[in-house]
Design an enzyme around this catalytic site. Structure first.
Site, short mmCIF file in Angstrom:
data_model
loop_
_atom_site.label_atom_id
_atom_site.label_comp_id
_atom_site.label_asym_id
_atom_site.label_seq_id
_atom_site.Cartn_x
_atom_site.Cartn_y
_atom_site.Cartn_z
N ASN A 111 0.87 -1.31 0.15
CA ASN A 111 -0.11 0.24 0.09
C ASN A 111 1.07 1.15 -0.04
OD1 ASN A 111 0.54 0.59 2.75
ND2 ASN A 111 -0.40 -1.26 3.15
N ASP A 115 -4.06 -6.20 4.29
CA ASP A 115 -5.35 -7.08 4.96
C ASP A 115 -5.20 -8.82 4.34
OD1 ASP A 115 -6.67 -5.20 6.25
OD2 ASP A 115 -7.56 -4.30 4.45
N PRO A 138 -3.24 -12.10 9.49
CA PRO A 138 -3.57 -12.13 10.83
C PRO A 138 -3.74 -10.54 11.32
CG PRO A 138 -1.06 -12.55 10.75
CD PRO A 138 -1.74 -12.37 9.23
N ILE A 149 -3.20 -8.27 13.69
CA ILE A 149 -2.40 -8.08 14.95
C ILE A 149 -2.37 -7.30 16.07
CG2 ILE A 149 0.13 -6.86 15.27
CD1 ILE A 149 0.91 -7.16 12.56
N PHE A 151 -4.59 2.21 14.74
CA PHE A 151 -5.02 3.60 13.67
C PHE A 151 -5.97 2.74 12.81
CE2 PHE A 151 -1.70 5.53 15.67
CZ PHE A 151 -1.47 6.74 15.27
N LYS A 197 -11.64 -5.16 17.84
CA LYS A 197 -9.97 -5.59 17.78
C LYS A 197 -9.55 -5.69 19.40
CE LYS A 197 -8.47 -3.50 13.40
NZ LYS A 197 -7.51 -4.52 12.84
#
Length: 422
Positions: free
Chosen positions: A217, A287, A313, A315, A332, A350
């Protein structure tokens, strides 16, 4: 909703006394003055007589905006500010460059000129940036002088190895001006995270299809590296795990390089073997990764039009579930629409304590840009940091975290340094 915005530069408003000794490296001293004044510091310069052979007082006076002092017994200079008041004036004393001769005189506590006298009198922390031939630096007498000055409390900035002015190679080269300024900033910034262990991820990840191709990215790592710098300035022990990035690592930061999301996860889990106070997940982790990865470069004809992808995964989620979960987890989110609601959902999913949202639909901030803006979500609280440089945003965010999660534990927020002479 609250907005954070003020000056965050640690050197702004600081009083810096720069000493310049007789070395060819004195040609770098004007650049130190220029950079310190650009950052908002007030600078006064004291030169030895030998320094005048390499750089003129008028140059340093023009850059600092203050008269340059050279003589201990100059009537006009003493009338303007006597040497005792001058020694009490600064927040820090930096001597750059320090020659072998001056280093010996400082170690012996001689006060036979203005600069050596100031070092005996000042209560400010002293930073010494040596510059000399490699054999001079390696000589047992010079090493003994350096050891003694360290015992007195002086901090040495370098020297580093490299090409020397005499044409030889070795250790004796003065640090570059930007390195000296960075070390000063690290020492003089308010210590709001003293003793805290901080783990930060930064940059993109690269998910390989073959040795030449892969998924990634636009993340540059700038914001993550700025966060690492801000944490180090605040006194934390900083472990930075970075995907592929060309950003420079700041002083006080331990950097570990990885490539893929899986490698980043494994590095994070290893790092959690040391109890961690703060985890900042700034990396733009891919992703997905290609389901099939080749160790040899594939011909174009062998690559399917529709790649099969495998989910990487998460994180942050796995760090949250770890048996040694960090006390505070900051995640973030880069969003382009409905960013606040999406981020709240993501934080709950998350296990993040704080969610920082970047609206990357803006053309003037976000991935790859020099500036950034964000919303900080923590429970029902929403705090805004308007657009600013990425280092300013990092300092604002670390200040917010320190004040809201660690303020009661920091007993010495400004951590003074000892006078290098008893």
């Amino acid at each position: 909703m609250r907005t954070l915005f003020n000056t965050t530069e640690p050197l702004a408003g600081k009083r810096i006394l720069l000493g310049v000794c007789g070395s060819i490296a004195a040609y770098k001293s004007p650049e130190i003055v220029r950079e310190l004044t650009r950052l908002g510091a007030e600078v006064r310069v004291v030169m030895t007589r030998a320094a005048g052979q390499f750089v003129t007082p008028i140059t340093l006076q023009a850059l600092s905006g203050q008269p340059v002092r050279q003589d201990l017994f100059a009537a006009e200079e003493e009338a303007a500010m006597d040497h005792i008041r001058l020694a009490r004036w600064p927040d820090a004393v930096v001597v750059a460059p320090v020659s072998a001769n001056s280093l010996a005189r400082f170690a012996l506590g001689l006060g036979d000129d203005l600069l050596s006298t100031l070092l005996l009198v000042t209560h400010a922390p002293i930073f010494l940036a040596p510059a000399m031939n490699a054999s001079m630096w390696a000589h047992p007498a010079t090493q003994d002088h350096a050891r003694r000055l360290r015992e007195y409390g002086a901090q040495f900035l370098g020297p580093e190895a490299g090409a020397l002015a005499c044409g030889e190679e070795g250790t004796g080269r003065m640090l570059e001006p930007e390195q000296i300024v960075a070390q000063l900033r690290l020492a003089l910034a308010p210590k709001t995270l003293t003793g805290k262990q901080v783990l930060i991820t930064a940059g993109p990840t690269w998910e390989s299809l073959d040795p030449a191709r892969g998924l990634t990215n636009r993340a540059s790592g700038k914001q993550g590296f700025a966060l690492a710098q801000a944490c180090a300035e605040a006194g934390a022990q900083v472990h930075l795990i970075s995907g592929p990035s060309h950003e420079t690592t700041s002083p006080g930061v331990l950097r570990e390089n990885v490539t893929s999301a899986q490698e980043m996860l494994e590095a994070c889990l290893r790092a959690l073997e040391t109890p961690t106070d703060l985890f900042i997940a700034n990396a733009a982790v891919a992703d997905h990764r290609p389901a099939l990865q080749s160790t040899q470069k594939l011909p174009k004809s062998a690559i399917a039009e529709h790649l099969t992808l495998t989910l990487n995964p998460d994180i942050v989620s796995l760090v949250h579930q770890h048996s040694q979960r960090p006390r505070v987890i900051v995640a973030f989110a880069a969003e382009t629409r409905d960013h606040l609601e999406s981020a709240r959902s993501k934080a709950a999913r998350k296990g993040a304590d704080i969610m920082v949202i970047n609206d990357i639909s803006r053309s003037d901030s976000g991935m790859g840009a020099e500036s950034n803006a964000c919303s900080i979500l923590e429970g029902a609280r929403q705090t805004e940091i308007p657009i600013c440089s990425k280092i300013d945003l990092a300092r604002h965010l670390i200040h917010y975290i320190a004040q809201n999660h660690f303020a009661a534990e920091v007993t010495d927020p400004h951590e003074t340094l000892a006078n290098p002479h008893p």
